[in-house]
Design a protein around this motif. Structure first.
Motif: not given
Lengths: 285, 265, 295
Positions: A236, A239-240, A254-255, A258, A261-262, C119, C121-122, C125, C220, C224
């Motif tokens: 995360p 990604i941030f 980042a995508a 993600i 992560l997802l 999450p 952070v997603v 985004f 987050m 962001i």
């Protein structure tokens, strides 16, 4: 049109509104997934998983991030599960209703509602500075363990409470001690539900960003952590980091991050749901 | 209330007193559940505890293996003696006590494990690991509980797959495996069909050769069929205690006659 | 053997107690850390300035320490989130409880829970890359960082909180009340609005307050997509900074440990802690009230 027909029509309309509202969440989720996949799927490759961070988006990868996440995951399991389950057993099986148990209960409910960034401030002061653990994997895991501990305590207590009292009595009446009863009967019977709660809590920990930023996990880490005292980064945070860069290439990274992560979070949640369903179907008291 | 003594036949008078309650008072919070109950129970006999719901029979039964200790707000005064020793004297003897005093509950409550593991549990928690000994005790106990023939080919099956009557006999076998000298039965047949009930009653008859049995029951015919002595509890007080035949045919107290008469009539 | 078992019992109980003690120590640690550092902060900055000054510029040479712009930013994004989550979440709860089939409910509930599992952070985004450009098509002057977009996304994130807790509250209303209403010839919707919602109101209020607290503490999404400009405004189209974002901003920078700038995060953290603590406990009170009523 009479009054009753009108009421009935309004009733029908509300039903469709209900369906609409229920779908809003799903539509958003779908939009999110479509967007992330269309942006980032093409970026997923072996290189992406094995490359270190880089100033050039097309060269940057998530090696340090996913290994860091793995570290954090492992250490958090080791710290948070014994603490959370232990506390839950104590509260559910060893305390009697009274002032003390009331205080503990209110305290845990409050802990569960404290914003995660506050845990970051706590960790920064206690683990990083006072205990001099530094901006390490261990500090991160300790913070996340404290963060998810109330979640584990609450779900474990529910699971323990669901074990029929008759089972406990049968064991005690056979001369089993309290701990023997808990260990041999209560915990095995409650295990699937406890596990479900733990997995959901871990999935929360995997996605946490803010408390780890607090302890400096955003700093550039060009190597894979080898010990719990090494510096680290996690998915995360990576990604941030990429989101905050202006170049379009990093948004694609980042995508892609993600998606990974997802993937982890959804798999964990899926496992939890399956375990819960299977436990429900298996044991009928 | 020591004036109420078992009006015993000669044979029972000779046998030794196994269990005694001396001036027992029990409160749950503000509620008085038992009031000054005293009783002597002879060895290797069956004693039935009867009385309307909420009269304190189950609470009284659970005094003998200290199962009430786990309940919120439980308070006790008075003594419970087993072989002349006060079991509430020392907290430390709780586990040993329950080795001597077995219990079968109202609803069958097998552990969600295999049949074998259910019966072996009492030994396992006492650290018995010897496979041969475990096998032997499991078999013997299941035989004593008249369940062996029905389950011998699938001892590994989950106990919850058994019928209600079988489950209750399994619970009995589980208690017998640690060889208790006393058996407490809390309405053991109330959740069972008539055939299973008859089996349990036969077993009680058989088991009293070796064990002292206390049985709580709602079913007066059952009390009459299986017990040597009967104790009638009413609103926390022991109204009458004596030889079962006498209690049923010539009750000394009017309340007893009412209860028994009302139930039969 | 018995002696050993008994000793083990005690040791185990002790260990379990220590586990439970960790939860108390965590609370104590949080309070101690936040307030000890805040005390040094308030030796330099007066409480009055902190609570009434309308500018927050600790990182500039011309320092101002008024928390109000951060509080307004926090409340603005939270307000937008609740504006989304309350009607949608409550409608979902009503729909699932009173209209939907059991099977549909069984399938849809875990799916809705996923919204809470994503999450943050997603979501951040998504707010920045999808929601903001989408809103800019409708409101052309909308800046890249604004309160509206993260507010809406945060609202979507907390839908499951509102819906599942409200559903529990509605579920707890005794069937007899429903029967009574239907018996008088009321439609489902009339029953919902005239009987069920009033009866479940404390549970629903509890859910909403908890959701508010959640939104206030969320970091987050706003960090962001809302910007990093302390801005005393209630205009959702402007860029704002929340308390949480500020804390992140400072910890990302290179602020020397022990300086007044460093201490600001503790003062801001204490503010956040107190706000959420109060809200959570109000929520518990409402929750307890409805549980006492029907259990």
């Amino acid at each position: 049109m009479n009054r009753i027909t009108r009421s009935k029509i309004i009733d029908q309309l509300f039903k469709y509104f209900g369906i609409l509202c229920t779908s809003i969440g799903l539509i958003m989720l779908a939009a999110l997934l479509i967007n992330v996949f269309s942006d980032g799927f093409g970026r997923l490759s072996i290189d992406f998983f094995t490359a270190l961070p880089s100033r050039f988006p097309e060269k940057a990868g998530i090696l340090t991030a996913w290994t860091g996440t793995l570290w954090i995951f492992g250490l958090t399991i080791l710290i948070a599960i014994p603490l959370g389950v232990g506390a839950a057993i104590y509260l559910e099986e060893y305390t009697r209703k009274g002032f003390l148990s009331n205080v503990l209960e209110i305290n845990i409910a409050n802990l569960a509602g404290i914003p995660s960034i506050i845990y970051g401030i706590l960790g920064l002061t206690i683990f990083v500075r006072t205990l001099r653990l530094g901006e390490s994997v261990l500090s991160g895991a300790l913070i996340l363990s404290l963060l998810i501990m109330p979640i584990i305590v609450v779900s474990t207590r529910e699971a323990l409470r669901a074990v029929p009292k008759t089972i406990k009595e049968a064991s005690l009446a056979l001369g089993a001690s309290q701990w023997q009863t808990i260990w041999h009967q209560v915990l095995p019977a409650a295990f699937p539900n406890i596990l479900t709660g733990i997995i959901l809590a871990l999935s929360r920990a995997i996605g946490e960003t803010a408390p780890l930023i607090m302890i400096g996990a955003l700093t550039y880490v060009p190597f894979v952590a080898k010990s719990p005292l090494d510096e680290f980064t996690v998915l995360p945070i990576q990604i941030f980091n990429w989101i905050s860069r202006p170049q379009a290439g990093f948004a694609i990274n980042a995508a892609a991050g993600i998606i990974v992560l997802l993937g982890i979070v959804f798999v964990l949640n899926g496992i939890a749901v399956v375990i819960r369903q299977r436990a429900r179907n298996k044991i009928k008291w | 209330m020591t004036q109420i003594h078992s009006d015993t036949s000669q044979k029972e008078a000779q046998s030794k007193v196994k269990l005694s309650a001396r001036n027992i008072f029990v409160d749950y919070g503000a509620e008085h559940v038992l009031k000054d109950v005293s009783i002597d129970i002879p060895e290797k006999t069956v004693t039935a505890l009867i009385g309307p719901s909420g009269c304190g029979k189950s609470t009284f039964l659970r005094l003998f293996n200290r199962m009430n200790d786990h309940l919120e707000g439980f308070q006790r005064k008075g003594e419970i003696l087993i072989d002349g020793e006060d079991i509430y004297h020392d907290q430390k003897h709780l586990e040993e006590l329950r080795e001597t005093v077995g219990m079968v509950f109202q609803k069958p409550n097998p552990f969600p494990k295999s049949i074998y593991e259910n019966v072996a549990y009492g030994l396992r928690i006492r650290g018995v690991k010897d496979k041969k000994r475990l096998d032997q005790v499991v078999e013997e106990s299941l035989i004593k509980a008249a369940l062996f023939d029905e389950v011998k080919d699938h001892l590994k099956k989950n106990a919850l797959s058994l019928s209600g009557g079988q489950q209750q006999r399994l619970c009995l076998a589980r208690s017998l495996a640690v060889d208790p000298s006393i058996l407490l039965m809390d309405e053991p047949a109330s959740a069972l069909d008539p055939i299973s009930t008859a089996k349990i009653e036969e077993l009680v008859e058989e088991l009293k050769k070796k064990h002292t049995i206390l049985i709580v029951t709602h079913n007066l015919q059952q009390a009459r069929r299986v017990s040597d002595q009967t104790a009638f509890l009413y609103f926390g007080e022991l109204v009458e205690y004596g030889n079962t035949e006498q209690v049923f045919t010539q009750p000394k107290e009017e309340q007893t006659a009412h209860y028994i008469g009302g139930r039969f009539g | 053997m018995k002696q050993k078992t008994r000793l083990a019992e005690h040791v185990i109980k002790m260990i379990l107690f220590l586990c439970a003690l960790v939860t108390v120590l965590t609370t104590a640690g949080i309070i101690w850390v936040l307030f000890s550092e805040s005390i040094s902060f308030f030796q330099t900055v007066s409480l009055k300035e902190f609570l009434t000054d309308t500018e927050w510029t600790p990182l500039f040479t011309q320092k101002h320490f008024g928390i109000l712009p951060l509080v307004s930013g926090t409340l603005l994004t939270t307000f937008i989130a609740i504006l989304v989550a309350l009607p949608v979440g409550l409608t979902i709860a009503i729909y699932l409880n009173e209209y939907a089939s059991k099977r549909f409910r069984k399938v849809i509930k875990p799916v809705l829970e996923i919204l809470a599992a994503v999450p943050t952070v997603v979501y951040g985004f998504f707010a920045l890359v999808v929601m903001t450009p989408f809103l800019q098509k409708i409101i052309p002057d909308l800046p890249g960082f604004n309160a509206l977009s993260p507010g809406i996304i945060m609202g979507i994130m907390i839908i499951p909180f509102v819906s599942s807790l409200s559903e529990d509250a509605l579920f707890a209303v005794p069937q007899s009340l429903r029967d009574a209403s239907y018996g008088m010839g009321a439609t489902r919707l009339q029953t919902v609005f005239r009987v069920l919602l009033p009866a479940a109101s404390s549970g629903i209020v509890s859910a909403v307050i908890l959701a508010v607290s959640r939104a206030i503490g969320e970091t987050m999404i706003v960090a962001i997509a809302a910007g990093q400009q302390p801005n005393l405004t209630f205009n959702p189209l402007e860029s704002v900074e929340t308390i949480t974002t500020y804390i992140v901003q400072v910890s990302l920078g290179d602020v020397p440990h022990g300086s007044i700038e460093y201490q600001t995060i503790f003062a801001a953290g204490a503010m956040l802690f107190v706000l959420t603590l109060i809200l959570n406990n109000i929520s518990f009170q409402f929750n307890r009230r409805y549980r006492q009523k029907y259990e």
